[in-house]
Structure formats: C-alpha cells, structure tokens
Design an enzyme around this catalytic site. Structure first.
Site, PDB file in Angstrom:
ATOM      1  N   ASP A   1       0.839  -1.188   0.000  1.00  0.00           N
ATOM      2  CA  ASP A   1       0.000   0.000   0.000  1.00  0.00           C
ATOM      3  C   ASP A   1       0.880   1.247   0.000  1.00  0.00           C
ATOM      4  O   ASP A   1       1.878   1.324   0.732  1.00  0.00           O
ATOM      5  CB  ASP A   1      -0.884  -0.027   1.253  1.00  0.00           C
ATOM      6  CG  ASP A   1      -1.779   1.175   1.368  1.00  0.00           C
ATOM      7  OD1 ASP A   1      -2.631   1.362   0.486  1.00  0.00           O
ATOM      8  OD2 ASP A   1      -1.622   1.934   2.345  1.00  0.00           O
TER       9      ASP A   1
ATOM     10  N   GLU B   1       1.630  -0.243  -4.959  1.00  0.00           N
ATOM     11  CA  GLU B   1       0.709   0.829  -5.314  1.00  0.00           C
ATOM     12  C   GLU B   1       1.583   2.061  -5.512  1.00  0.00           C
ATOM     13  O   GLU B   1       2.075   2.644  -4.526  1.00  0.00           O
ATOM     14  CB  GLU B   1      -0.309   1.050  -4.196  1.00  0.00           C
ATOM     15  CG  GLU B   1      -1.336   2.114  -4.532  1.00  0.00           C
ATOM     16  CD  GLU B   1      -2.295   2.390  -3.388  1.00  0.00           C
ATOM     17  OE1 GLU B   1      -3.475   2.629  -3.658  1.00  0.00           O
ATOM     18  OE2 GLU B   1      -1.854   2.356  -2.223  1.00  0.00           O
TER      19      GLU B   1
END
Length: 695
Positions: free
Chosen positions: A345, A381
């Site tokens: 993330d 990401e």
C-alpha cells in the site's frame, strides 16, 4: 498462566520480539532514546497486571531480558521511560502500556478512551492516566507447524490472474457455512469457494490487509468500522476477528489448502504508516517506544509528523531498525505462513528518502537482495499524497505496479470519451510507455478496471456519481473522477435497454482486461455483478454494502457473467499471444509478411498517424502473433466503442480465423468464420484466433 520467575535474566538482544526456547522466553525490543523499559505481565485474559520488571540490559539500542520458566501463552506489554519533549520528537510516557512491535498475537481489543493519549493537551505536558485497561495485550506464541508436502504454486507472472478480495467480506453472507466460520480464514479454505476461484481461472488471491488493525475513533463514534483494515496496529499479528477459533494455524491451513488447489496467496500490507495517527493520536506502540526513530518528523518542528500518507504519520524506513522491522515482518509472513507475495500500500512512501522518491531506496535494495522475498510476487501501489507522489512505472525491476492509467483509459474509452483510441492501444500492449525500460516485462503492469478502492464493475456502469452517504462524511470522501456512466438512469432500473447497455459495456471492459498484455486483476465479486450501491469508498462499511452477495452469484445474470469471465480466463491461458511477457514490436516478424504486432482500422487497413490522431475514431483491431515450436498462433482483437454496429473487414491474410468470444453475444460458442468480415454490435469487443503449422 503457569508460574514464571519473578525477575529477568540478561538474555540476548536478538532476535527482536518474544521467543521461546523451551526453558523460558527471551524478550528484545528496540529503543534508541529510552532510559528504561519495563516488561509487564498479565493474566491470560489481559485484564489484570501480575508483574512488572525492568529490562536488565540494553545492547546496541536493544533492550532485552530472559524470563525463565515462561512459555507460549504468556501475556505481556511494555512501558517505556524517557524524555517527554514533543518539540524534540520524544514522547515517552510510562503511564501508557505499549505493544511489542514484534508481537505475534494479541488478546483483547482496543477500547477508545482519552487515557490512550500520551498528552493532556497542546503544551500541557504528559497525561498520567494509565492506559492498560483500554489496551490489547501481546501473547507469546509457538509458530511450529507441519508444512510437510506444501508447495508454493509459483505461477509465472505471464500466467497469473489475481483475484482481489477481503477475508471477511468473502463469506459473511455464506449461509451454507456455520456462523462462527463466516468472515474468517476457516471459510477461505472452504472447497466451494476454492472451486469457484478455480472455475474463474484464478491463480492468485490478493487479500486486503489481514494485520491486526484499529477501528478508528471517529468511525466508532459514527457506529462504523475500519472494514478495509488500512490502519495497522501490529505488523506481525493477524486480525483476531478473522480467526474462528483464535488459532494462528487457521491461516496456515487455509494457505495450505489454497496451495493444494494451485492458488497463491498475496497479502496487501501497510508499512507506510501506523494506526497511531498524527501528534493528536493515541500512544499504543511505536510512538511510546521511540517516536523520533520510528516516524518521519518535520525537521526543526519535530512536534509534528511528515504526512505523505494522508493518515497522520509516515514510518521512517530510512532508519535501519525500522527497515529491519518491515523486513522481519515480511519474512515472518513468508516463512511462518508460506504466503506467496505482497502488495505494498502506498509503495512510493516506502521508497522515500530525504530527497523524495528513489527507486534505489534502501527498502527496495533490501527487499530485492533478500534470497526469499525477492523470489515472491512483489506489487506496489505506485503513488502517495506527498510531494511528487505519482510514480507509475518508476519502480525498480522485480516489482509489478498497479496501473491506474490502464484503469482510467479503459473506462474512458468504453464510456465513449473522445480521443481515447491511442491510449487504449498502448494499454492493450502492456503500457510500454510506462514500463518498457530497464529490461522490465509486460507483467510489471498490473491491469485492472476496478479494485477495492472505487466502484465495483456493476456500479461503474450504473452510477455517474458516487453515493457515499452511509460513510457519514457528507460525500467529501472517495474519488470524484470515476469515468463512469449510468447509461440513462442513476442506479437501479427496470429499463431493459439500459440494463442491456450496462451489461454490454461491463463485458467489453472485462474482455479488454483479459486480452491486454500485463497482469490482469479482477475485483472479487465483479464476476457476478456485486454492487456497493454506488459507494466508491466503502472502507468503513462492514455490512451488506461490502459483503459478497452469493445469492446474486446464483442468479441467471450472475451465472452468465461468471461463465463469461471463465471463458476469458481460459482463452488467455490457451493463447500465448494474449499474455506475452515481452513487449511486442512491429518490426519483428513471426513469418514472412506477418509482424508479431499490427494495428488495423475497421476497413482492414493499417492505421497511419493522421488516423491515430482523429479523436472521433472508436474502432480498432489489434493482431498479435507468436511462433511456438512448429506452429504459428495469431489473435485478432477488435473493439467497437461506438453506439452503433460496425462491420469490420479482416486484414488480408490466408488465416482461417475462428470467433473465440464476442462480448455482445456472451453465450455464443466458439465458431469458425467463413467470410472476410464480421459485424461488431455497439460497444462490443470480439476476439478471433487461429493456429497454423509453420512451413
């Protein structure tokens, strides 16, 4: 709890965490700036503190002690002493019970109270209320497990199909499971679910965060929960609510069952920030142990945190001990639970040095040289909200990256936006404009049309605007640029024409996803039309808005779409030209007069520069060819983004084409094509294929 010694022996400064040796437990915790750290022991429930002992030694900034006669099941926490000088970055407060950053398991849950705060107010000094009663506690565990016979599937990237899902949401509405099993890893091993994944051609399940997390105070006050789990409380402990019987082995058994079926497990992990938030947040672990080391603070204003994550704080991965914690956590999940990869993330935050994002940052270097982790699937990401935070295509070789340019380009093309044909062509070929550098492969582009963050596929074609009222933020949350369309009516409708258009566009986008070079990722539930009722930010909706409606999967429409996805996955598996790991070029010939890649218009003619630049053109044909042993395989992918039917003339060739799939006719079987043209219905995609023996 069995009887233990009443004082600590010196023990060792390694490994960090609490580890049993059969005779006792060694405790080791890092703090560069503490003056003293106490080990606190509790009863099995974690409610009553039984004993408090200072750690007897500190070696190389690691505080350590050995407790004879202790073993698995021991419940503990820490208290740290030192300067309370927020203006200098130090926030020590011995009145706050702290979790071990390396705790393998937690007991109890966080109860929100102002006693969790380390301060009384801005400039008013430390808060002296004891926080132990409101804190979860750490548990010593034994990680032994019989993995005999377990094998990682190790799917090549070129054959990988990722299915993004949530452990809890997958099974909360599974009425065929016992209530205690719903929403847990026990349900993840269920044969019915595994059969469903296999029917879709899924090779890898990517699970939203399973680390123990906090339900943020502002959500609890609204009667909501942090459903997604991007608010990490422990990087080594699983979320207790995902375990039906409070046993870590439940995760291992689920992984082993998935492996036996040939399915990999990828974990979505959050190492960019923690649940402690900004300087106004609670003191739960890292802040109390060594705030100045664990977090990135504003130089010259160390009372405040650098907030490149939008979550109040940013972990300081430039510090060797913080980087070690992240690496140790990754290795723990890879070794103790046999997971097959990680999705990071806000991966840009992990690669930030003092000068900004750096593909050669210490985190990337440490990960890519690790003999175990470097062989797993690593996905980033590639953005955060910090300065210069968008870096799609800029990660080092060895990483795959979420490609939002694919997501937005495909959405805009099928919505009917002008001038999107060149962009679609680029996305179909693996987004070479972003990833064709440093000898990277097409698989570096993780292609998706939808993900957990945003609309589901059904909502993407049913809503022109987000509908996030249930989140309690008056519509301020969630993306505004969704590139969606309702095709005539906002939300549910009985209009058969609108429903037909929505289904046609959804199938066209799925077909584009599976026929593009790169790694396809399918949002769980899209295969049968899961809806979030227009909510494009369902992070706090731990209810029917987010949970999978398996009755929908059993409906006629759900079965039809799932069968269509299964056919797409099978075709991608069968036709190598659809999943080339190498970026194709038009000056490489598979046979005389047959380049490995070529573009045509609806007239069967090559597309030249002027035509590429025509913003009104919404038709395209892509031919790709590969040579395999004594056979040439070719596919012709045609798209019609217009609102009317278009007849496509086939490019001149001696190939005997077959219609492999037509998004406008989802139940039409594979059939031969005995004419030099084919009609594409409005907003549809067709895939042709052929195989011929080489001379």
């Amino acid at each position: 709890m069995r009887t233990v010694a009443d004082r600590l022996l010196p023990g060792r400064p390694f490994p960090l965490g609490a580890h049993c040796d059969g005779m006792g437990v060694n405790f080791a915790v890092f703090s560069a700036h503490a003056s003293r750290i106490d080990l606190c022991l509790f009863d099995e429930s974690g409610r009553k503190e039984l004993l408090r002992m200072p750690m007897p030694e500190c070696t190389n900034e690691v505080w350590h002690g050995y407790l004879p006669q202790a073993g698995p099941g021991l419940v503990y926490g820490y208290r740290a002493f030192g300067a309370y000088e927020p203006q200098h970055g130090h926030r020590f407060n011995p009145h706050k019970l702290l979790l071990d950053p390396y705790a393998r398991k937690l007991v109890g849950s966080l109860r929100w109270t102002d006693a969790l705060n380390g301060y009384r107010g801005e400039g008013r000094g430390m808060d002296r209320r004891d926080s132990a009663a409101a804190m979860p506690k750490c548990v010593v565990v034994d990680d032994a497990f019989d993995w005999h016979g377990d094998q990682r599937p190790e799917w090549p990237w070129g054959q990988t199909l990722i299915y993004e899902a949530h452990v809890r949401g997958l099974s909360m509405l599974r009425e065929d499971l016992r209530p205690i099993e719903r929403g847990t890893f026990q349900a993840l091993r269920d044969p019915k679910l595994i059969d469903h994944l296999l029917s879709l051609g899924v090779t890898s399940v990517e699970l939203l965060p399973i680390h123990a997390h906090v339900n943020d105070r502002f959500l609890v006050e609204r009667g909501l929960r942090n459903y997604w789990g991007y608010s990490t409380l422990s990087f080594f402990s699983p979320e207790a609510t995902y375990l039906s019987r409070n046993s870590l082995d439940e995760i291992r058994v689920a992984v082993r069952n998935l492996h036996a079926a040939g399915i990999e497990v990828i974990l979505d992990v959050v190492y960019n920030h923690t649940c402690e938030g900004s300087e106004t947040g609670p003191t739960l672990c890292w802040r109390g142990l060594d705030n100045a080391s664990y977090y990135r603070l504003i130089p010259g204003d160390e009372r405040h945190y650098i907030n490149d994550t939008g979550c109040g704080n940013t972990l300081n991965l430039s510090h060797p001990r913080v980087l070690q914690m992240v690496m140790d956590s990754l290795r723990y999940w890879a070794e103790a639970f046999h997971v097959d990869g990680f999705r990071f993330d806000l991966g840009v935050t992990l690669g930030r040095e003092a000068t900004g994002f750096d593909p050669g940052a210490g985190f990337f270097d440490a990960l890519l040289q690790d003999p175990l982790l470097s062989r797993l699937k690593l996905i980033s990401e590639p953005w955060d909200i910090g300065p210069g935070g968008y870096h799609v295509g800029h990660h080092p070789p060895g990483f795959a990256e979420w490609n939002d340019r694919f997501r937005d380009g495909v959405r805009r093309f099928w919505r009917g936006d002008e001038g999107m044909r060149p962009d679609l062509a680029t996305r179909l070929c693996g987004s070479g404009d972003l990833f064709n550098r440093r000898h990277r492969k097409t698989w570096a582009s993780v292609n998706f049309v939808t993900s957990h963050d945003g609309f589901t596929l059904a909502d993407l074609v049913s809503y022109a605007e987000k509908h996030n009222d249930a989140n309690g933020e008056e519509g301020r949350d969630g993306h505004n640029g969704n590139y969606s369309s309702n095709w005539g009516v906002e939300g549910p409708t009985d209009d058969p024409s609108i429903l037909a258009t929505r289904e046609a566009v959804a199938r066209a986008m799925l077909t584009t996803l599976f026929c593009s070079h790169g790694t396809p990722m399918l949002l769980g539930g899209d295969e049968f039309g899961r809806t979030q009722l227009g909510n494009n930010n369902a992070y706090c909706q731990d209810n029917e808005i987010s949970w999978f409606d398996w009755q929908l999967a059993e409906s006629d429409g759900g079965r039809t779409r799932a069968a269509f996805v299964s056919r797409l996955a099978a075709l991608r598996h069968d036709y190598a030209s659809l999943r080339s790991e190498r970026f194709m070029v038009n000056n490489h010939y598979v046979a005389e007069g047959l380049p490995e890649i070529a573009w045509f218009d609806e007239h069967g003619e090559p597309i030249w520069d002027d035509a590429w630049n025509d913003p009104q053109r919404r038709t395209l044909a892509l031919r790709r060819a590969v040579r395999q042993h004594d056979e040439i395989e070719a596919t012709l992918f045609m798209v019609n983004g217009n609102g009317h039917a278009v007849v496509f003339a086939l490019p001149p060739s001696a190939m005997a084409w077959r219609i492999l799939i037509d998004s406008a006719r989802p139940e039409q079987p594979e059939t031969g094509l005995d004419q030099p043209s084919i009609e594409l219905l409005p907003r549809s995609a067709v895939l042709l294929g052929c195989r011929t023996n080489t001379p």
